[in-house]
Design a protein around this motif. Structure first.
Motif, mmCIF file in Angstrom:
data_model
loop_
_atom_site.group_PDB
_atom_site.id
_atom_site.type_symbol
_atom_site.label_atom_id
_atom_site.label_comp_id
_atom_site.label_asym_id
_atom_site.label_seq_id
_atom_site.Cartn_x
_atom_site.Cartn_y
_atom_site.Cartn_z
ATOM 1 N N VAL A 66 -5.366 8.469 8.733
ATOM 2 C CA VAL A 66 -5.543 8.938 7.359
ATOM 3 C C VAL A 66 -5.574 10.463 7.298
ATOM 4 O O VAL A 66 -4.954 11.082 6.430
ATOM 5 N N ILE A 67 -6.268 11.074 8.240
ATOM 6 C CA ILE A 67 -6.484 12.527 8.199
ATOM 7 C C ILE A 67 -5.217 13.308 8.507
ATOM 8 O O ILE A 67 -4.898 14.300 7.836
ATOM 9 N N VAL A 68 -4.461 12.880 9.523
ATOM 10 C CA VAL A 68 -3.264 13.630 9.933
ATOM 11 C C VAL A 68 -2.248 13.743 8.791
ATOM 12 O O VAL A 68 -1.765 14.854 8.496
ATOM 13 N N PRO A 69 -1.866 12.643 8.108
ATOM 14 C CA PRO A 69 -0.932 12.808 6.981
ATOM 15 C C PRO A 69 -1.496 13.672 5.856
ATOM 16 O O PRO A 69 -0.735 14.415 5.209
ATOM 17 N N MET A 70 -2.809 13.603 5.621
ATOM 18 C CA MET A 70 -3.391 14.406 4.554
ATOM 19 C C MET A 70 -3.333 15.890 4.893
ATOM 20 O O MET A 70 -3.031 16.717 4.023
ATOM 21 N N ILE A 71 -3.598 16.241 6.144
ATOM 22 C CA ILE A 71 -3.513 17.650 6.553
ATOM 23 C C ILE A 71 -2.076 18.145 6.452
ATOM 24 O O ILE A 71 -1.802 19.248 5.971
ATOM 25 N N GLY B 115 10.505 11.866 0.489
ATOM 26 C CA GLY B 115 10.155 11.769 1.908
ATOM 27 C C GLY B 115 8.788 11.172 2.135
ATOM 28 O O GLY B 115 8.070 11.586 3.054
ATOM 29 N N GLN B 116 8.396 10.189 1.325
ATOM 30 C CA GLN B 116 7.086 9.564 1.490
ATOM 31 C C GLN B 116 6.961 8.868 2.835
ATOM 32 O O GLN B 116 5.858 8.693 3.357
ATOM 33 N N SER B 117 8.092 8.471 3.412
ATOM 34 C CA SER B 117 8.046 7.816 4.720
ATOM 35 C C SER B 117 7.550 8.757 5.810
ATOM 36 O O SER B 117 7.130 8.292 6.880
ATOM 37 N N ILE C 132 -3.158 7.590 1.566
ATOM 38 C CA ILE C 132 -2.940 6.158 1.366
ATOM 39 C C ILE C 132 -1.715 5.688 2.145
ATOM 40 O O ILE C 132 -1.705 4.591 2.711
ATOM 41 N N SER C 133 -0.682 6.516 2.212
ATOM 42 C CA SER C 133 0.485 6.179 3.040
ATOM 43 C C SER C 133 0.102 6.087 4.508
ATOM 44 O O SER C 133 0.660 5.272 5.255
ATOM 45 N N GLY C 134 -0.850 6.935 4.946
ATOM 46 C CA GLY C 134 -1.332 6.851 6.315
ATOM 47 C C GLY C 134 -2.014 5.532 6.614
ATOM 48 O O GLY C 134 -1.863 4.966 7.696
ATOM 49 N N VAL C 135 -2.774 5.006 5.637
ATOM 50 C CA VAL C 135 -3.386 3.681 5.787
ATOM 51 C C VAL C 135 -2.296 2.627 5.975
ATOM 52 O O VAL C 135 -2.391 1.741 6.836
ATOM 53 N N ILE D 10 0.846 -1.207 0.000
ATOM 54 C CA ILE D 10 0.000 0.000 0.000
ATOM 55 C C ILE D 10 0.877 1.252 0.000
ATOM 56 O O ILE D 10 0.611 2.233 -0.701
ATOM 57 N N PHE D 11 1.938 1.210 0.797
ATOM 58 C CA PHE D 11 2.891 2.314 0.852
ATOM 59 C C PHE D 11 3.514 2.557 -0.524
ATOM 60 O O PHE D 11 3.618 3.697 -0.998
#
Length: 354
Positions: free
Chosen positions: A100-105, A70-72, A239-242, A52-53
């Motif tokens: 999911v929300i925190v990485p998107m923000i 820096g996707q990590s 998606i990275s947050g998932v 998924i990552f």
């Protein structure tokens, strides 16, 4: 005079290939628990989480044209958001939403300054890499009792152990066992693949790819490349947050190593090996590389990092387009198209050749 045929742009498999991929994923989803034990399920669960990552990186890089080193950062933010939320909430459903929300923000704020600031692609890579290093050093320096968020101690370099596992939504006492976590991880991988396939089939997805191909032309057609790049960046972060949430559940543990340069480099290798500009490629690359790392970790002859470097160099030199495009090209050569030209097309072709 003959008219030259323009080359078709490289793109991911069509809906036929997507349906075959989903069917194959469903077979693996329900068949894996029948052929392997608990330890094997734990291994393939982390493969699914990292796939998924890789899918997120493949989407923003291969289709959005945004090379994020820096996707990590988003993987780690998702993992830590879940761990902190799970330790402060009775029901982990809210923690999943936070993952999911925190990485998107965070991506929305960072991406706004990068894309609307007209920063070049090279500097975007440098900025995202720098942000990851900053987050790694920041979280790594939070050891001690004074560093906590609610009931969750940040733990510094020791990380956060004993993270509560996922539970059935609305039923905190019904927590997922390894089999349930496998169903959740593999199911999330299939859903993320379907979601991105649908996004790319929409007008939004076509515009994103058009901007990747020629940003100036897309802008002259009336589209704002900054907005589309920002939205692509935010989707990839979610998606990275998932993936970060599932990765944390896999070991019931999260530490600053998720922000490390190793994770950032690894996901780029996943995409390069699997095939840039495809969705199935990063998934295959992640599974293959992680399997090799697992095998290398069980022996003491070759250093795993050295093996990973050798694999990367070999693929860049010998198979630069990646595994998935090579397989797709081989299948197309073995099964050539038998399309029949219409009378109008035949007439145009005959006239052009004269």
């Amino acid at each position: 005079m003959k008219l030259k045929t323009l080359p078709r742009p490289r793109q991911d498999a069509g809906w036929g290939g997507a349906i075959a991929t989903v069917v194959g994923g469903l077979v693996i989803l329900f068949g894996m628990p029948m052929v392997t034990g608990t330890f094997g399920l734990l291994q393939v669960t982390v493969f699914a989480a990292l796939a998924i990552f890789a899918l997120a990186q493949g989407f923003i890089w291969g289709f959005g044209g945004i090379l994020c080193f820096g996707q990590s950062a988003f993987l780690g933010l998702g993992g830590y958001a879940y761990a902190i939320g799970a330790m402060n909430m009775t029901d982990t459903t809210g923690a999943v939403a936070l993952a999911v929300i925190v990485p998107m923000i965070f991506a929305a704020g960072l991406g706004y300054f990068m894309f609307y600031g007209r920063i070049s692609d090279a500097y975007i890579g440098v900025i995202t890499l720098t942000v990851t290093i900053i987050l790694f050093n920041l979280i790594n320096s939070t050891s001690g009792d004074i560093y906590h968020i609610g009931a969750a101690p940040l733990g510094g370099f020791n990380g956060i152990p004993s993270v509560p596992p996922l539970n059935i939504p609305g039923n905190p006492d019904d927590q997922l066992d390894p089999t349930g976590l496998w169903y959740c991880a593999m199911g999330a991988l299939i859903l993320c693949y379907i979601l991105l396939k649908w996004v790319l089939a929409t007008r939004f997805g076509r515009v994103v790819v058009a901007i990747r191909e020629n940003e100036t032309r897309a802008q002259l057609l009336g589209y704002d490349p900054r907005l589309f790049k920002l939205l692509t960046f935010v989707i990839g972060a979610g998606i990275s947050g998932v993936a970060g949430c599932l990765y944390t559940n896999w070991g019931a543990f999260i530490s600053p190593t998720v922000f490390s340069l190793t994770m950032s480099a690894q996901v780029i290798i996943y995409v390069l090996v699997g095939g840039l500009g495809t969705l199935i490629g990063p998934i295959l690359g992640a599974v293959a590389i992680q399997y090799l790392i697992t095998l290398a970790g069980g022996q003491h002859v070759i250093d795993p990092n050295l093996m990973l470097g050798i694999v990367l160099v070999a693929f860049v030199l010998l198979v630069p387009q990646g595994v998935a495009p090579v397989i797709r090209g081989s299948v197309r050569r073995l099964m050539p198209s038998r399309s029949v030209a219409t009378p109008a097309q035949a007439e145009v072709s005959q006239g052009a050749s004269q």
